[in-house]
Design an enzyme around this catalytic site. Structure first.
Site, PDB file in Angstrom:
ATOM      1  CG  ASP A 136      -2.076  -1.180   1.019  1.00 59.49           C
ATOM      2  OD1 ASP A 136      -2.197  -1.741  -0.104  1.00 59.49           O
ATOM      3  OD2 ASP A 136      -2.950  -1.918   2.056  1.00 59.49           O
ATOM      4  CG  MET A 178      -5.767  -5.377  -3.026  1.00 57.26           C
ATOM      5  SD  MET A 178      -4.731  -6.517  -2.326  1.00 57.26           S
ATOM      6  CE  MET A 178      -5.408  -7.639  -1.753  1.00 57.26           C
TER       7      MET A 178
END
Lengths: 357, 357, 357, 357
Positions: A136, A178
């Site tokens: 991330d 994601m």
């Protein structure tokens, strides 16, 4: 420096092994007698006392291997410090094992949740050095986290694959990338994949802006459009809700994820056929890319240097191309988000890419 | 041989352009004056009269390009011969354009549905040569279809990516592979990806057999398992239902696809955490792999030879390594399925791979 | 901003098209009437007056395409300002065409040689904006050049491929990586590929140190070793020679490249079998990787902003994650080399990687 | 079936481990008590008595690993049956160890040389089952060998990389592909890479035909050409020489390989700039592709079935999509070459690809 425990926690990603190899090779090089223990399956292993003595050969040939050779598991705390389902004090259990095993340092690889617990252990007296792991790229104190670039490659590849189909059939395609809270992965994969519309958690979208962008493309004679949508993309409407209201609304949502909702709205408003692809867990799997391998090797080597110098309580970050120690207390609990005013956003916007705002 | 129309129909796949290049290069080589027309967006272009004159340079540099440079669309008929929504006789429209454009031959690239219409056109007097396109590998009359191996690569890569995560977290992972009616893609990707359990439409599964296989792995100390499940996988129970009953049952199903149902059952029966990944449309996108490029080039070149020899009414197949003409009437309406008794199934079964039967 | 000329010069690399797309999309977005001309085959096109009017669609679908859609050629000057073989004053010819074509700005993509000429044109009154293209990453004023990361990927992949063979046969393998004067590519590919020994132009090697490192590995029971050697790697001995002496010595060298000499020395001194692999031009070919696509898009977009603001005489660099204009006069004639004292070198050295010094 | 020895011999390639996994998993499945020994570094291990007891877990996770986990070495005999440098009778030594270790069967993976020795051992009374390993695809009795398709992928990728550079610079590029005696790899990679000229050992070339093909392309306005040249490509002139004469001539050749000679001739005769790339050992390295993994798994499983049925003296081949046992005596000493009259050659030729004949 005698006994070092390695621990990987949270969702796995691509360059965990490469990072541990960097730490281990440097430690063994400095002192062949150092003992390295793999604490198994994340904090669980520290809580319940599961570890494995590692040998130098365990770290050979793992530079290119995805996953983690010592296993991982979710963060141990939803609420920091809570006991386990049998009433066991997990914090105490970790500190006890740390002492029982006579560890000189814990090397902890993980993301944001992991860092909160690592900071707690550090505050409670454990020697801790951490490394910023996450696809991330949302860890405060480092320009970049390992796993991120490998995940960008996979998400971009998903968009590349979809491109040919979108072009052949003349459709709107959504690729869901994601990222529940931050949009780095979607932003980079979206740019790299040539997405026409990019929706990030940090920039709430107006579905009408999205539709307008699609119609503009149709008017220009373009037969297809591609959207890169973060899992955590959010409409302006929803962004205005309280956490509770949003949760309630989402629960009632008829769609498995936000992409499906956006897809349905586009189909309804434009009449164009929409297809949705969700590469999902693929994004954290497979081989680390060369970029991540270099990053991981450097971060790992720098972490080992901190241990050698007995400088504890730090995460090793990469800032402006240099490895730097960042105090754990500064890292824990913060999130590095995409700034909607960042120059990267402005640059891309002025190319005509729509962010839905 | 003067005027040839190229047409790609049905879902796109990876080696359509490579195949058309093979046909075109051979035709131009034999007769530089040949006129090739791209009939746009599948049979739609033939029905509504949209085409584009192609030049030799249009076929340069497309060997490695996914998708189709002339666009595609779904099969024009749900019921063969039905008119369009405005009452237009689509068959007549196609025959009219064929005559109006003075075509000497139609080169049609497509899958099973496409071949039914191609055969109809052939029966109605058009000169037709077809080529077997599909990632499903289910076309009768050829050992292999182009697109298949490229799709195997992508589906396998999805399993490879999942592997590291499954191993790190100790979970059960399901990868849902394309294929509603036939299991070739799932079978090959499953073997290539090292799946422990492979569920195909042709071999109805018993969820208890699946569970037993998972428990056996756990008993052997294996921390994770991977299932390759075809979209069209079906339980023994469901396989016993009539088409109507099944449709009704599926409509009520709480899950977006069969994989989610299987996942829920496993989670319930074994207590193991299950994750599901659906690479979806990615499987038909991106670059054709070298295997497909060779296959497509050969099939395309052989199709051109048929045209040069004015041998019409055939699909070009690859049988035992040789390109062969197969009468369209033999191809149309048949499906090449996985034979549960085939030696490939037996070989893999005796390695301990579970097919759920 | 009316008429802009694009020009790519020097060896091609992977992300030239992606960069031009970034410039063009931003320019068209700002002003749909802007005219963009592709000046063909590098400075040659500017000298001899060959150009092509570009359309927006020329820049569609090229984000992932390697090479350059407008062609390239070597730097036009060995000695800056020299005439061509027919006595033509090349500088004057370029200035004349610039005026004749009424260009408002030249966008020049190239490496170090290219920048010297670009700076000359700027000094002579042309409006120039440049972009840092090279797999060598040796351009002053930017942290990173486009093409570099894609080349790292290919060179690393070469080492990865060799790894399995080296391990299976128990041999010493040398992979020769591009880079005559600077070692960035070798350094990064060497780290990413897990090379045991890395030889760079900036760190002259002692063959005895190399041999000692190999023997140490053998003594540790390791069956194979891998060297990443830059084309421009140089022994301490040779580094002490004058340019003239070195040239003379190299001319007499019995080997096609330095890797072969090093290989022969190792084979002689250790008795181990040595194999050499030279991926060569592959390193500048193929698709740009996602990292380069993002970098190129941002640099291109920022270059367009300079043009829109009529800020000429700059190269756009990437410094600490931000696009910045760097005066051409500062860039031209400088080389960004690997500093042997840089922390990346120290980190890797302390892992036990040998640099031969 | 009690004690089985695995042995990999000759140059390594990509799917050796996948094949051994197929054999081992099937054997363990049939009889968990079977003992498998890895005979180390090819026939050397059998001669000098080096082996390692393997466990089921040794065969886990190796499906995607290149190389061989038990090591390999060159064929032990230049002249069949000759003693080693210390006068040791190598054949006797192998038979002695076979008996001493009480092996029930040897599973030997290798290419043509390997099969001669395997046949010898079989004739001398050892139980032997072999598997066709080689990137060259030249083993008699099987349509395809494992390693071949993975090597095709790498060689094709090399051509793909070169393509962009060739196109950007307008040059002639030669990619030299492995294969001293047979051209399968060059043929397939050449077709898949879109090479304009393909030179194979089986089809001697006339340099003037090559030059004519290049000039034809230039005349058609094509700026570049790509040649896929096998290591063992041979001119008509050289093909007419005796073995001795050719050896003498080659010794005097000023070039490191035939590609350089061809390159020099083209440069001289056409004035076009020629570049040469030699991917070399990369072609046998890295991960096996999904095609090879399926092939290897099937061949391995079928080999295990032969052992279970105590059917010895066979190689397992793949013929028309089915695994078949082929008597070793039929395999040994034969070479499967490209037939210049094969339909694949004719098809490609009629597309305008030049084979130099």
């Amino acid at each position: 420096m005698k006994r070092i425990g390695f621990l990987t926690s949270g969702g796995d990603c691509q360059s965990l092994n490469a990072t541990m190899r960097g730490v281990a090779k440097t430690l063994y090089q400095a002192n062949p007698d150092v003992e390295i223990y793999g604490i198994l399956e994340g904090y669980k292993g520290l809580i319940y006392g599961n570890r494995r003595k590692m040998e130098p050969k365990d770290f050979s040939g793992i530079l290119t291997e995805g996953g983690t050779i010592i296993g991982t598991s979710r963060q141990p705390f939803k609420k920091m410090g809570e006991p386990d389902e049998n009433g066991l004090d997990k914090v105490k259990a970790m500190l006890d094992n740390y002492k029982k095993w006579k560890l000189d340092c814990l090397v902890i690889l993980g993301g944001n949740g992991t860092h909160k617990t690592a900071n707690l252990l550090s505050e409670k007296g454990c020697n801790v050095v951490t490394l910023p792991k996450t696809i991330d790229n949302d860890i405060w104190g480092t320009d970049i986290t390992f796993g991120f670039q490998s995940a960008v490659n996979i998400a971009t590849n998903a968009i590349d694959c979809i491109h040919t189909t979108a072009a052949s059939h003349g459709r709107v395609f959504i690729v869901e990338v994601m990222g529940h809270k931050v949009g780095w992965l979607t932003l980079h994969a979206g740019i790299a994949g040539g997405a026409d519309i990019i929706l990030l958690p940090e920039i709430p979208y107006d579905i009408n802006s999205v539709v307008k962008a699609l119609e503009k493309r149709s008017a220009q004679g373009k037969r297809f459009s591609i959207l890169a949508v973060a899992e955590g993309a959010i409409s302006k409407e929803d962004a205005a809700l309280s956490k509770k209201e949003l949760k309630a609304k989402r629960k009632k949502m008829a769609y498995p994820s936000i992409s499906y909702e956006i897809g349905a709205q586009i189909q309804e408003k434009t009449g164009q056929e929409v297809r949705i692809t969700v590469p999902g867990h693929m994004q954290r799997g497979g081989e680390p890319c060369p970029y991540d391998r270099v990053l991981s090797t450097r971060l790992g080597a720098a972490a080992a240097q901190l241990i050698i110098k007995e400088k504890y309580g730090y995460m090793v970050g990469m800032v402006n191309g240099e490895t730097v120690p960042v105090p754990l207390s500064e890292v824990a609990g913060k999130l590095k988000m995409v700034d909607p005013k960042a120059s990267i956003i402005q640059e891309i916007k002025e190319m005509g890419i729509c962010f839905g705002d």
